[in-house]
Design an enzyme around this catalytic site. Structure first.
Site, mmCIF file in Angstrom:
data_model
loop_
_atom_site.group_PDB
_atom_site.id
_atom_site.type_symbol
_atom_site.label_atom_id
_atom_site.label_comp_id
_atom_site.label_asym_id
_atom_site.label_seq_id
_atom_site.Cartn_x
_atom_site.Cartn_y
_atom_site.Cartn_z
ATOM 1 N N LYS A 279 0.852 -1.201 0.096
ATOM 2 C CA LYS A 279 0.057 0.007 0.061
ATOM 3 C C LYS A 279 0.885 1.216 0.104
ATOM 4 C CE LYS A 279 -4.096 -1.993 2.531
ATOM 5 N NZ LYS A 279 -4.957 -1.617 1.572
ATOM 6 N N ARG A 353 -10.364 -11.410 1.699
ATOM 7 C CA ARG A 353 -11.257 -12.358 1.278
ATOM 8 C C ARG A 353 -10.687 -13.656 1.456
ATOM 9 N NH1 ARG A 353 -11.931 -9.018 -4.121
ATOM 10 N NH2 ARG A 353 -11.537 -7.338 -2.471
HETATM 11 N N1 BES Z 1 -8.198 -3.741 4.189
HETATM 12 C C1 BES Z 1 -8.367 -3.442 2.904
HETATM 13 C C2 BES Z 1 -9.490 -2.411 2.942
HETATM 14 C C3 BES Z 1 -9.572 -1.185 3.261
HETATM 15 C C4 BES Z 1 -8.841 -0.089 2.478
HETATM 16 C C5 BES Z 1 -10.294 -0.636 4.197
HETATM 17 C C6 BES Z 1 -8.631 1.141 3.063
HETATM 18 C C7 BES Z 1 -10.356 0.604 4.559
HETATM 19 C C8 BES Z 1 -9.493 1.657 4.176
HETATM 20 C C9 BES Z 1 -8.224 -4.533 2.290
HETATM 21 O O1 BES Z 1 -7.426 -5.648 2.349
HETATM 22 C C10 BES Z 1 -7.594 -4.036 0.806
HETATM 23 O O2 BES Z 1 -6.604 -3.763 0.762
HETATM 24 N N2 BES Z 1 -8.606 -4.135 -0.284
HETATM 25 C C11 BES Z 1 -8.069 -3.601 -1.460
HETATM 26 C C12 BES Z 1 -8.854 -4.634 -2.550
HETATM 27 C C13 BES Z 1 -8.233 -4.249 -3.810
HETATM 28 C C14 BES Z 1 -6.741 -4.829 -3.846
HETATM 29 C C15 BES Z 1 -9.181 -5.049 -4.887
HETATM 30 C C16 BES Z 1 -8.601 -2.400 -1.689
HETATM 31 O O3 BES Z 1 -9.824 -1.936 -1.149
HETATM 32 O O4 BES Z 1 -7.906 -1.501 -2.188
HETATM 33 MN MN MN Z 2 -5.456 -5.506 1.910
#
Ligand code: BES
Ligand code: MN
Ligand code: ZN
Length: 497
Positions: A279, A353
């Site tokens: 990230k 997931r």
């Molecule tokens: N934990 C995150 C989702 C998230 C991100 C919640 C920011 C709240 C704030 C999750 O594991 C994630 O990183 N999801 C990705 C999915 C994508 C790669 C399809 C996302 O939301 O960017």
């Molecule tokens: Mn994630």
């Protein structure tokens, strides 16, 4: 704090009488019912223009005459209109910040002074919950000097009264409010803790602690147990971390023997750096909140047990970190889930997931759920779609979805249902495995729904709902404890069936 019900509060000797009053002439009717010692100073204040009754306004009065009945009067404006959820929250916020400014140790409030569509039970629940919310602090991680400066709250007891016919409802509301607030506090504490303290091992220890305090049985599956079960998706996420993963199981069985349990599943990702698909660093600290789904389940278990609800309840919390490492999942890796479905990990940041799918399979295989509901900070896309006011709700069962929506409306802990039409499922196509972990068609579109339809593949044989709490479970840098109130209400409703 202690919350009580009393048949009437007007003749009670108290440190502070809380008096919600409307704006304008409507106040006269409310005032007419009050004893003169209370009415007179209020009328004076109104005449002088010190108190208008505007929504959320407050005025603290010290009655000199008749002060032996109430040492203080806290006037709180309820505005011109019936109180909706938002206005009620504002009024109660004003009540508790007003009380905080005094040294009152006890206070009284008549719920009939809160006009609106809320039932007495709802009002009592809401007062208690928002009262505890106002008292909440998270200063465990402050240094000694800062801790020493904390002035403890003086308010220790709040007595609520209402119409005589509402006595039982108020007592129920108080009980539910206290249990819900305890669950919310637990959820907030766990969520607010940093990732270096709140690890999977720490969460497992909290589950053991709950078992020591309440009629809950806890079992922790270790990495070797998960290997034996074939939880290849969950374990693939954990591989990149030095913290051992834990699969936390808590059971509360107080329903009819043999009755199928409600199974609650919570994402317990204690820190999500994204893995190799790392990230951006801005706001990455907030990914300590990626275990808010697990925290919700902890909170709901605690609330249900405190309320002694006559239901069978199972909590499953898959817990891991998601970090970049030489052993971590790599984009393109293919893993085999416990269900035997192979998954192409095209983005290592879509890890929630991966840990949840094995938990859903475990629920289906070993617990034969009446219903199964998972809670997860699953997608940033859900934050975009709904913002903070609502949790995203998905379900393969309309009745279950409706019950959850209703519980959310009832508690002002709202959810909003989103679709899972087949067209969305078609977006999950993998060239090499059974399913990719992100959309390969229409990539970037409807991200919250894609997360949901991925999970749905693992919940084919049960009544299941998924709540994406990415936006509702924390705001700014603070955990909200949502949706513990919704879940507790759902369980209360379930027990009454
Ligand atoms: N934990 C995150 C989702 C998230 C991100 C919640 C920011 C709240 C704030 C999750 O594991 C994630 O990183 N999801 C990705 C999915 C994508 C790669 C399809 C996302 O939301 O960017
Ligand atoms: Mn994630
Ligand atoms: Zn995550």
């Amino acid at each position: 704090m202690d919350y009580r019900h009393a048949a009437a509060t007007d003749a009670l000797k108290t440190d502070c009488r809380v008096l919600p009053l409307p704006e304008g002439e409507a106040a006269s009717a409310a005032l007419a019912e009050l004893p003169e010692s209370v009415r007179t100073p209020v009328e004076q204040a109104r005449k002088r223009g010190d108190f208008s009754g505007k929504l959320g306004s407050t005025l603290l009065l010290i009655p000199t005459d008749g002060g032996d009945l109430a040492a203080r009067l806290l006037l709180v404006g309820t505005g011109k209109d019936a109180l909706n959820d938002k206005a009620l929250k504002k009024v109660l916020g004003a009540v508790f910040s007003g009380l905080k400014l005094t040294a009152a140790a006890d206070a009284v409030l008549d719920l009939r002074h809160l006009p609106g569509a809320h039932s007495a039970r709802q009002l009592a629940e809401r007062v208690v919950r928002l009262g505890e919310e106002a008292l909440y602090r998270m200063d465990r991680c402050k240094g000694e000097a800062a801790q020493a400066k904390i002035i403890p709250a003086t308010l220790a007891k709040l007595t609520l009264s209402g119409a005589p016919e509402d006595a039982a409802a108020i007592e129920q509301g108080i009980a539910q409010g206290c249990a819900t607030a305890a669950g919310i506090t637990l959820a907030k504490d766990l969520s607010n803790l940093p990732g270096n303290i709140c690890t999977p091992t720490y969460l497992a220890s909290v589950a053991q602690q709950l078992a020591a305090e309440l009629p809950i049985v806890t079992r922790i599956l270790e990495q070797s147990d998960m290997e034996a079960l074939g939880m290849g998706a969950l374990l693939s996420v954990a591989k990149g971390s030095r913290q051992p993963p834990k699969f936390i199981i808590m059971e509360y069985r107080n329903g009819p023997e043999g009755a199928k349990p409600v199974v609650l599943v919570g994402k317990g990702l204690t820190f999500d750096a994204g893995g190799i698909s790392i990230k951006p660093s801005a706001k990455m600290d907030e990914m300590k909140f990626d275990m808010c789904g697990g925290a919700t389940v902890f909170g709901a278990m605690k609330a249900a047990a405190l309320l002694k609800l006559p239901i069978n309840l199972v909590a499953l919390i898959p817990s891991s970190e998601n970090l970049p490492d030489g052993a971590a999942n790599k984009p393109g890796d293919i893993v085999t889930s416990m269900a035997g479905i192979t998954i192409e990990v095209l983005n290592t940041d879509a890890e929630g997931r991966l840990i949840l799918c094995d938990a859903l399979t475990y629920a289906e295989k070993f617990h034969d759920p009446e219903v199964c509901i998972d809670f997860a900070t699953l997608t940033g896309a859900c934050v975009v779609a709904l913002g903070h006011p609502a949790s995203g709700l998905f379900s393969n069962d309309d009745m279950l979805a409706d019950s959850l929506l209703k519980a959310g409306t009832d508690t002002a802990d709202r959810a909003w249902r989103l679709p899972m039409w087949e067209e969305y499922d078609d977006q999950l196509f993998s060239d090499f495995a059974d399913i990719p972990n992100i959309a390969t068609r229409g990539a970037g579109e409807a991200g919250a729904i894609i997360g949901a339809v991925f999970l749905q593949r693992f919940a084919k044989n049960m009544r299941w709902a998924h709540m994406d709490i990415a936006a509702s479970s924390w705001v700014g840098k603070r955990a909200t404890g949502r949706p513990v109130a919704l879940v507790t209400q759902f369980l209360v409703d379930q027990a009454a069936k």
